[in-house]
Write a protein that holds these residues in place. Structure first.
Motif, short mmCIF file in Angstrom:
data_model
loop_
_atom_site.label_atom_id
_atom_site.label_comp_id
_atom_site.label_asym_id
_atom_site.label_seq_id
_atom_site.Cartn_x
_atom_site.Cartn_y
_atom_site.Cartn_z
N SER A 269 11.90 2.18 9.94
CA SER A 269 12.67 1.72 8.63
C SER A 269 12.38 1.10 7.27
CB SER A 269 13.74 -0.06 8.88
OG SER A 269 12.42 -0.66 9.43
N VAL A 270 11.11 1.76 6.47
CA VAL A 270 10.27 2.15 6.08
C VAL A 270 9.69 3.13 5.97
CG1 VAL A 270 8.41 0.90 4.72
CG2 VAL A 270 9.88 -0.99 6.40
N LEU A 271 9.86 3.87 4.14
CA LEU A 271 9.32 4.66 4.35
C LEU A 271 7.66 5.13 3.94
CD1 LEU A 271 11.41 5.74 0.75
CD2 LEU A 271 11.66 6.82 3.24
N PRO A 272 7.18 6.24 4.38
CA PRO A 272 5.76 6.55 4.84
C PRO A 272 5.11 5.94 3.36
CG PRO A 272 6.90 8.24 6.15
CD PRO A 272 7.92 7.20 5.40
N ARG A 273 5.68 6.68 2.14
CA ARG A 273 5.54 6.48 1.09
C ARG A 273 6.38 6.56 0.30
NH1 ARG A 273 0.40 4.22 -1.84
NH2 ARG A 273 1.32 4.85 -3.88
N LEU A 274 6.56 5.13 -0.99
CA LEU A 274 7.61 5.64 -1.97
C LEU A 274 7.29 6.07 -2.79
CD1 LEU A 274 10.29 3.60 -2.05
CD2 LEU A 274 8.63 2.37 -3.76
N PRO A 275 8.71 7.06 -3.30
CA PRO A 275 8.28 8.18 -4.15
C PRO A 275 8.08 7.81 -5.55
CG PRO A 275 10.34 8.29 -2.73
CD PRO A 275 9.84 7.47 -2.53
N LYS A 276 7.06 8.54 -6.21
CA LYS A 276 7.47 7.55 -7.39
C LYS A 276 8.13 8.57 -8.86
CE LYS A 276 2.45 7.39 -7.18
NZ LYS A 276 0.52 7.53 -7.66
N SER B 81 0.57 -1.09 -0.21
CA SER B 81 0.14 -0.09 0.20
C SER B 81 1.26 0.89 0.21
CB SER B 81 -0.82 0.04 1.50
OG SER B 81 -0.32 -0.03 2.47
N ARG B 82 1.92 0.93 0.64
CA ARG B 82 3.18 1.99 0.74
C ARG B 82 3.87 2.35 -0.83
NH1 ARG B 82 5.89 3.40 7.24
NH2 ARG B 82 3.35 2.24 7.57
N GLY B 83 3.56 1.55 -1.84
CA GLY B 83 4.23 1.83 -2.94
C GLY B 83 5.60 0.51 -3.08
N TYR B 84 5.26 0.02 -2.03
CA TYR B 84 6.72 -0.79 -2.88
C TYR B 84 6.94 -2.19 -4.03
CZ TYR B 84 9.03 1.10 0.97
OH TYR B 84 9.74 2.29 2.25
N ARG B 85 7.32 -2.77 -4.59
CA ARG B 85 6.88 -3.11 -5.86
C ARG B 85 8.03 -3.79 -6.16
NH1 ARG B 85 2.80 -1.39 -4.75
NH2 ARG B 85 1.29 -0.65 -5.97
N THR B 86 8.71 -3.99 -5.45
CA THR B 86 9.99 -5.35 -6.13
C THR B 86 11.03 -5.30 -4.24
OG1 THR B 86 12.12 -3.69 -5.91
CG2 THR B 86 10.93 -4.06 -8.06
N PHE B 87 11.19 -7.16 -4.20
CA PHE B 87 11.03 -7.35 -2.93
C PHE B 87 11.61 -8.16 -2.56
CE2 PHE B 87 7.31 -6.36 -2.40
CZ PHE B 87 7.03 -5.60 -1.32
N ALA B 88 12.77 -8.60 -1.75
CA ALA B 88 14.07 -9.45 -1.65
C ALA B 88 13.58 -10.10 0.18
CB ALA B 88 15.65 -9.20 -1.17
N PHE B 89 13.72 -11.99 0.00
CA PHE B 89 13.41 -12.08 1.02
C PHE B 89 14.66 -12.99 1.99
CE2 PHE B 89 11.85 -15.57 3.95
CZ PHE B 89 10.43 -15.44 4.68
#
Length: 322
Positions: A315-322, A164-172
């Motif tokens: 450690s997480v942004l409130p909203r990922l900049p576009k 919901s904050r805009g994150y789309r690429t992830f590592a686990f």
């Protein structure tokens, strides 16, 4: 008259009363004498102490992994508070010595939280007169009850918030091959699939729950020309190690990459790490409470699930900049 009433009258904990009655050295002499005097005044005969002449009749075994003792302190506190409040004694061991204590000659029952102990050990030890409470696994056995964390739901909630904050690429970053790791990764993948977000298998990293493995995994991740937007770690220690590696390379968290953990350690709160917080004191207390119920005749061996909560931090942004 019971030990809780004596403790209340003396203004101390039930554990202190138990220690005083058993002559342990961790009680001051003045406190001991005050407790003994109250016992005489209140006609406390302590029948339970006489029952202790039967080996193992009122002693609980807690077995835990010794790879990170700090992690277990709140769990141990919860277990000991419940055990001593019910006038039982407590033996604490690790996988190196637990088998010799897991016997009716020494203990009444066992609380297990040690991934290094094989399932076969628990299966062979558990019976009607020796119940086992497992905090790290679920086993199909009539005298083993499981009290485990619900990993899936809070991990899914945290992932939904990241999306919901805009994150789309992830590592686990996975830990050891345990039920906890598998459930956390399953929730991770399900949320990505729900939102049609692709996951590159090269971004699946392996650790061992220790901080140093998180540090090394982050070093490997930084070799990629295409860093993910967020690193989701299977526990706090690995997340903290990864943050240290990023900091050394001048990579800012969360501006350059976000990091999340799982467990809710004290250091995670100090460092502003987004994580899932497990109520470990309550977890330990409930484990002891459930085992004591089995020892007192309960036949409820159904799995008990512990709820955990998501704590979004710096450690997480409130909203990922576009």
């Amino acid at each position: 008259m019971n030990i809780n009433q004596i403790a209340k009258a003396a203004g101390v904990s039930p554990a202190t009363v138990s220690n005083a009655l058993n002559g342990r050295k961790n009680v001051g002499e003045a406190t001991r004498q005050r407790i003994l005097a109250l016992c005489r005044e209140m006609n406390y005969t302590d029948d339970n102490r006489r029952r202790r002449t039967v080996p193992g009749s009122r002693t609980i075994l807690f077995n835990f992994s010794d790879f990170d003792r700090q992690f277990y302190l709140k769990i141990i506190q919860g277990i000991s508070d419940c055990v001593y409040a019910n006038d039982y004694d407590l033996i604490i061991s690790t996988s190196r010595s637990c088998e010799r204590f897991m016997s009716r000659k020494i203990t009444s029952g066992c609380i297990m939280l040690d991934m290094h102990c094989a399932d076969e050990l628990l299966i062979n030890a558990a019976d009607k007169d020796y119940p086992i409470l497992a905090m790290d696994r679920e086993l199909d056995h009539p005298f083993i009850k499981s009290l485990v964390v619900n990993n899936y739901t809070p991990m899914a909630e945290m992932m939904e918030e990241l999306v919901s904050r805009g994150y789309r690429t992830f590592a686990f970053l996975a830990g050891l091959d345990t039920n906890d790791t598998r459930e956390r990764y399953l929730a991770f993948r399900h949320v990505l699939e729900k939102h049609h977000i692709p996951f590159n298998r090269k971004n699946y990293l392996l650790g061992d729950f220790r901080e140093q493995s998180g540090y090394k995994a982050a070093k490997l991740l930084m070799l990629s020309e295409d860093m993910p937007q967020v690193l989701v770690c299977a526990n706090d220690h690995m997340a903290i190690g990864a943050m240290r590696a990023f900091r050394e390379r001048g990579i800012h968290v969360p501006r350059d990459i976000a990091v999340t953990g799982f467990d809710g350690t004290n250091l995670a709160a100090e460092l502003g790490l987004t994580t899932v917080v497990i109520p470990n004191y309550e977890r330990g207390y409930l484990a002891a409470q459930q085992l004591l119920a089995l020892l007192n005749g309960s036949e409820d061996y159904a799995t008990f699930k512990i709820a955990a909560s998501v704590h979004m931090r710096e450690s997480v942004l409130p909203r990922l900049p576009k």
